[in-house]
Design an enzyme around this catalytic site. Sequence first.
Site, PDB file in Angstrom:
ATOM      1  N   PRO A   2     -22.722  20.889  -9.455  1.00 53.74           N
ATOM      2  CA  PRO A   2     -22.155  22.117  -8.921  1.00 53.74           C
ATOM      3  C   PRO A   2     -21.375  22.921  -9.951  1.00 53.74           C
ATOM      4  O   PRO A   2     -20.507  22.391 -10.633  1.00 53.74           O
ATOM      5  CB  PRO A   2     -21.212  21.619  -7.820  1.00 53.74           C
ATOM      6  CG  PRO A   2     -21.372  20.140  -7.769  1.00 53.74           C
ATOM      7  CD  PRO A   2     -21.945  19.723  -9.064  1.00 53.74           C
ATOM      8  N   GLU A   3     -21.713  24.172 -10.045  1.00 53.75           N
ATOM      9  CA  GLU A   3     -20.914  25.112 -10.811  1.00 53.75           C
ATOM     10  C   GLU A   3     -20.228  26.026  -9.798  1.00 53.75           C
ATOM     11  O   GLU A   3     -20.304  25.789  -8.599  1.00 53.75           O
ATOM     12  CB  GLU A   3     -21.805  25.903 -11.783  1.00 53.75           C
ATOM     13  CG  GLU A   3     -22.554  24.990 -12.745  1.00 53.75           C
ATOM     14  CD  GLU A   3     -23.424  25.739 -13.744  1.00 53.75           C
ATOM     15  OE1 GLU A   3     -23.026  26.815 -14.192  1.00 53.75           O
ATOM     16  OE2 GLU A   3     -24.514  25.244 -14.059  1.00 53.75           O
ATOM     17  N   ARG A 107     -23.544   9.712  -9.102  1.00 48.49           N
ATOM     18  CA  ARG A 107     -23.106   9.343 -10.446  1.00 48.49           C
ATOM     19  C   ARG A 107     -21.625   9.017 -10.545  1.00 48.49           C
ATOM     20  O   ARG A 107     -21.156   8.596 -11.591  1.00 48.49           O
ATOM     21  CB  ARG A 107     -23.474  10.452 -11.430  1.00 48.49           C
ATOM     22  CG  ARG A 107     -24.964  10.546 -11.607  1.00 48.49           C
ATOM     23  CD  ARG A 107     -25.368  11.688 -12.476  1.00 48.49           C
ATOM     24  NE  ARG A 107     -25.044  11.442 -13.866  1.00 48.49           N
ATOM     25  CZ  ARG A 107     -25.283  12.316 -14.826  1.00 48.49           C
ATOM     26  NH1 ARG A 107     -25.781  13.477 -14.542  1.00 48.49           N
ATOM     27  NH2 ARG A 107     -24.989  12.022 -16.065  1.00 48.49           N
TER      28      ARG A 107
END
Length: 260
Positions: A2-3, A107
Amino acid sequence: MPELPEVETVRRALDRRVRGRVITAYRVGRPAFNRPIPTRALSRLKGSRIESVERRGKYLILRLSRGWDLVCHLGMSGSISFDSVEENHVRFRFTAGGRIVKMHDPRRFGRVGCALPKLGPEPLSAGFNADYLLGALRGRSAAVKACLLDQAVVAGVGNIYATEALYHAGIRPQRRAGAVSRAEAARLCVEVKQVLRRAIRMGGTTLQDQAFKDPEGRPGRFSLRTAVYGRKLGACGHELKATNRPISGRTSLYCPVCQR
DNA sequence: CCTATCTCCTGTAGGC
DNA sequence: TGCCTACAGGAGATAG
């Protein structure tokens, strides 16, 4: 993953769904995030009301009653779901107003309860302008793209949107930051804003593998509109190239014809 | 201060 | 098919 546009999409959904609700329960996943959630952050949760959900750069901020904040970062692979049956990679969950909010993160790079680091201006604010950007780039020998990815320069831009903005501005990612002219800085500034606004409007970017889904389970639609990222040919029709060396550890695509 | 590199993890794609 | 490697949208720590 996500940005800024993806985090903004999540923020809006969270704000809509749990604003004003009281947190009645929470649970930390096992294994949880790579970085432990501070116990002092957890101890404040139960019984706190979520006054609002805000965003700073790529950070989500739950403003809680009693003046406490819960700062969250989705890392590289994080996402949030509401009342989902999905249990895979749930690192943290809480119940607010009877609704179960889950943070998934394969992750485990995400974080909850962290402090907000020093961040540059919001790219969509008036403070991010040609003067500011030129000043931030001046004298620096690093690649201009490395500066865009530096959250202390501007908060919320990651690899996708840095790649896109540089393409639209006609600037190669590996260009020395200090060699960016005033006119180019102005252009770059405009393109960063435009690409982020467009992506927010589209609900974030979804790519083939780590598909971004908003908390309602809808995929982002920005992938239909990328000009460079994830493509072999640019929107201009020219064959794209990767820089010889990665920049800030990221592979960097550009158009050798349109970008100088 | 600035810059480049390494590292934390897991999943997946692509080569053989 | 299976095995192996490389790579993925982040960012903090560290060394030079």
